[in-house]
Design a protein around this motif. Structure first.
Motif, PDB file in Angstrom:
ATOM      1  N   ARG A 274     -49.920  12.786 -31.542  1.00  0.00           N
ATOM      2  CA  ARG A 274     -48.826  12.806 -31.981  1.00  0.00           C
ATOM      3  C   ARG A 274     -48.680  11.221 -33.079  1.00  0.00           C
ATOM      4  O   ARG A 274     -48.768  10.308 -32.385  1.00  0.00           O
ATOM      5  N   LEU A 275     -48.339  11.314 -34.287  1.00  0.00           N
ATOM      6  CA  LEU A 275     -48.036  10.287 -35.019  1.00  0.00           C
ATOM      7  C   LEU A 275     -46.481  10.075 -35.275  1.00  0.00           C
ATOM      8  O   LEU A 275     -45.800  11.054 -35.462  1.00  0.00           O
ATOM      9  N   PRO A 276     -46.116   8.757 -35.585  1.00  0.00           N
ATOM     10  CA  PRO A 276     -44.628   8.520 -35.916  1.00  0.00           C
ATOM     11  C   PRO A 276     -44.185   9.152 -37.188  1.00  0.00           C
ATOM     12  O   PRO A 276     -45.069   9.248 -38.213  1.00  0.00           O
ATOM     13  N   GLU A 277     -43.162   9.606 -37.797  1.00  0.00           N
ATOM     14  CA  GLU A 277     -42.518  10.079 -38.787  1.00  0.00           C
ATOM     15  C   GLU A 277     -41.383   9.439 -39.153  1.00  0.00           C
ATOM     16  O   GLU A 277     -40.551   8.939 -38.389  1.00  0.00           O
ATOM     17  N   ASP A 278     -41.207   9.091 -40.484  1.00  0.00           N
ATOM     18  CA  ASP A 278     -39.906   8.897 -41.244  1.00  0.00           C
ATOM     19  C   ASP A 278     -39.359   7.148 -40.359  1.00  0.00           C
ATOM     20  O   ASP A 278     -38.258   6.899 -40.046  1.00  0.00           O
ATOM     21  N   VAL A 279     -40.395   6.308 -40.483  1.00  0.00           N
ATOM     22  CA  VAL A 279     -40.123   4.998 -39.908  1.00  0.00           C
ATOM     23  C   VAL A 279     -39.351   4.322 -41.017  1.00  0.00           C
ATOM     24  O   VAL A 279     -40.027   4.130 -42.277  1.00  0.00           O
ATOM     25  N   ARG A 280     -38.223   3.743 -40.640  1.00  0.00           N
ATOM     26  CA  ARG A 280     -37.545   2.926 -41.785  1.00  0.00           C
ATOM     27  C   ARG A 280     -37.314   1.443 -41.246  1.00  0.00           C
ATOM     28  O   ARG A 280     -37.160   1.286 -40.059  1.00  0.00           O
ATOM     29  N   ASN A 281     -37.303   0.473 -42.215  1.00  0.00           N
ATOM     30  CA  ASN A 281     -36.785  -0.771 -41.903  1.00  0.00           C
ATOM     31  C   ASN A 281     -35.407  -0.832 -41.984  1.00  0.00           C
ATOM     32  O   ASN A 281     -34.711  -0.317 -42.959  1.00  0.00           O
ATOM     33  N   THR A 282     -34.565  -1.106 -40.914  1.00  0.00           N
ATOM     34  CA  THR A 282     -33.104  -1.686 -40.767  1.00  0.00           C
ATOM     35  C   THR A 282     -32.842  -2.993 -41.143  1.00  0.00           C
ATOM     36  O   THR A 282     -31.642  -2.881 -41.374  1.00  0.00           O
ATOM     37  N   ARG A 283     -33.658  -3.841 -41.026  1.00  0.00           N
ATOM     38  CA  ARG A 283     -33.310  -5.189 -41.354  1.00  0.00           C
ATOM     39  C   ARG A 283     -34.683  -5.965 -41.348  1.00  0.00           C
ATOM     40  O   ARG A 283     -35.733  -5.356 -41.259  1.00  0.00           O
ATOM     41  N   PHE A 284     -34.601  -7.199 -41.798  1.00  0.00           N
ATOM     42  CA  PHE A 284     -35.775  -8.151 -41.774  1.00  0.00           C
ATOM     43  C   PHE A 284     -35.791  -8.690 -40.420  1.00  0.00           C
ATOM     44  O   PHE A 284     -34.911  -8.987 -40.076  1.00  0.00           O
ATOM     45  N   ALA A 285     -37.004  -8.865 -39.984  1.00  0.00           N
ATOM     46  CA  ALA A 285     -37.278  -9.736 -38.649  1.00  0.00           C
ATOM     47  C   ALA A 285     -38.721 -10.533 -38.959  1.00  0.00           C
ATOM     48  O   ALA A 285     -39.298 -10.391 -39.609  1.00  0.00           O
TER      49      ALA A 285
END
Length: 357
Positions: A274-285
């Motif tokens: 199982r692979l992750p889907e639709d990963v998005r950056n919500t902020r800089f870190a």
């Protein structure tokens, strides 16, 4: 699951596993405050990392459902337990920079010219250990003989970057593309030493997507499983592949702070296909590794100075010159905001340590 995370330094992996809801036991050489306060922790000696019998004995004493091998023990063969890592033979192969250089060249990926011996003398080059990570032991090549166990690579100028990739052995997904901090003077990091990440890499989306696709192709082509990283230099002519890290990466903190994803759970899921889907950056870190500029003895809980730190050494710890002292963390709306916060916290720590020593 009851997970044992064992290695030289495993705080980031162990806390990611705990945050994902697992029962975690950790064994490492530092037992930093933020590790021992969060999970059951056991201290290792450095020599334990090179003793397969000792590593297996520790695992048997904990009797976990699964084992994750961290830095220093990733190629130890484990008896009778489920190991959630790439196989030792695959790690040894991919971590061999000469083998990887030839593999990348054969498949047409942009990669620095690499020599095992008798390099030309008409360009700037880096001397690197054939095996090793984090830029340790790398330096500008002065034109003398190449020592045994080393290679020479052409020096590529540009922005250091990395892709964090989850792979199931045949298919891969890039979670995020990161900026990589290397040899940063204000962190006392010498030469090419790894010293942190800013997530995401602050470039246009097309460039990030190009890096992500190349990283996915490489990690899947190598048949890797779980969390893996690909290091790049972003040049004026595009990304150049530097090396592949078939293991959890130092960017784990900044990736999780930026995206909200559990890297550890994504790692485990990959072993089930199982692979992750639709990963998005919500902020800089950001995570910055501060190295010690001198030999010091820590006389207090450094979280009294600033709370945004990790890998916090226990009072009484002695840190040698050039050794990692701790990690500094920051989040913000942009790269500049994160960098400013990291530097401010670094300044506060250094001034307090110099006063109280």
């Amino acid at each position: 699951m009851r997970i044992l995370v064992i290695g030289q330094s495993v705080r980031n992996i162990a806390l990611s596993a705990r945050s994902a809801g697992h029962t975690v036991v950790a064994a490492d050489c530092y037992c930093d405050l933020d590790l021992v306060e969060a999970v059951e922790a056991h201290r290792l000696r450095i020599e334990d990392l090179f003793n397969a019998e000792r590593v297996n004995a520790i695992i048997e004493s904990v009797d976990p459902d699964a084992v994750v091998l961290g830095p220093g023990v990733e190629t130890v063969r484990i008896n009778g337990y489920s190991v959630m890592n790439n196989s030792p033979s695959r790690i040894l192969k991919v971590s061999d920079k000469l083998w990887l250089a030839r593999w990348l060249e054969d498949r047409g990926y942009p990669h620095p010219a690499t020599w095992e011996r008798e390099p030309p003398n008409d360009r700037r080059m880096i001397l690197k250990p054939r095996r090793g990570a984090g830029g340790f032991g790398c330096r500008i090549f002065e034109g003398d003989e190449v020592p045994p166990g080393y290679i020479v690579q052409e020096l590529v100028e540009g922005i250091p970057a990395s892709a964090s990739v989850i792979c199931d052995g045949s298919d891969a997904r890039t979670i995020v593309v990161n900026e990589q901090l290397s040899g940063t003077a204000w962190l006392n990091a010498n030469e090419f030493r790894y010293c942190g990440n800013i997530t995401p890499l602050d470039v246009d989306e097309d460039t990030r997507n190009r890096i992500a696709r190349i990283a996915e192709e490489i990690v899947a082509g190598l048949g890797l499983v779980g969390s893996n990283g690909v290091d790049f230099i972003l040049t004026e002519n595009g990304p150049v592949v530097i090396e592949v890290n078939p293991r959890f990466q130092g960017s784990l903190d900044s990736v999780e702070l930026s995206t909200g994803i559990s890297v550890f759970q994504a790692h485990l899921n990959a072993f089930d296909g199982r692979l992750p889907e639709d990963v998005r950056n919500t902020r800089f870190a950001g995570r910055a590794v501060l190295y010690s500029s001198e030999r010091i003895r820590v006389d207090c809980d450094l979280r009294r100075i600033t709370s945004c730190i990790a890998d916090v050494p226990a009072p009484g710890s002695v840190i040698g010159m050039g050794e990692p002292m701790l990690s500094i963390l920051a989040i913000g709306s942009g790269r500049d905001t994160v960098m400013s916060a990291l530097k401010e916290r670094r300044d506060a720590l250094v001034s307090s340590i110099q006063r109280h020593g």
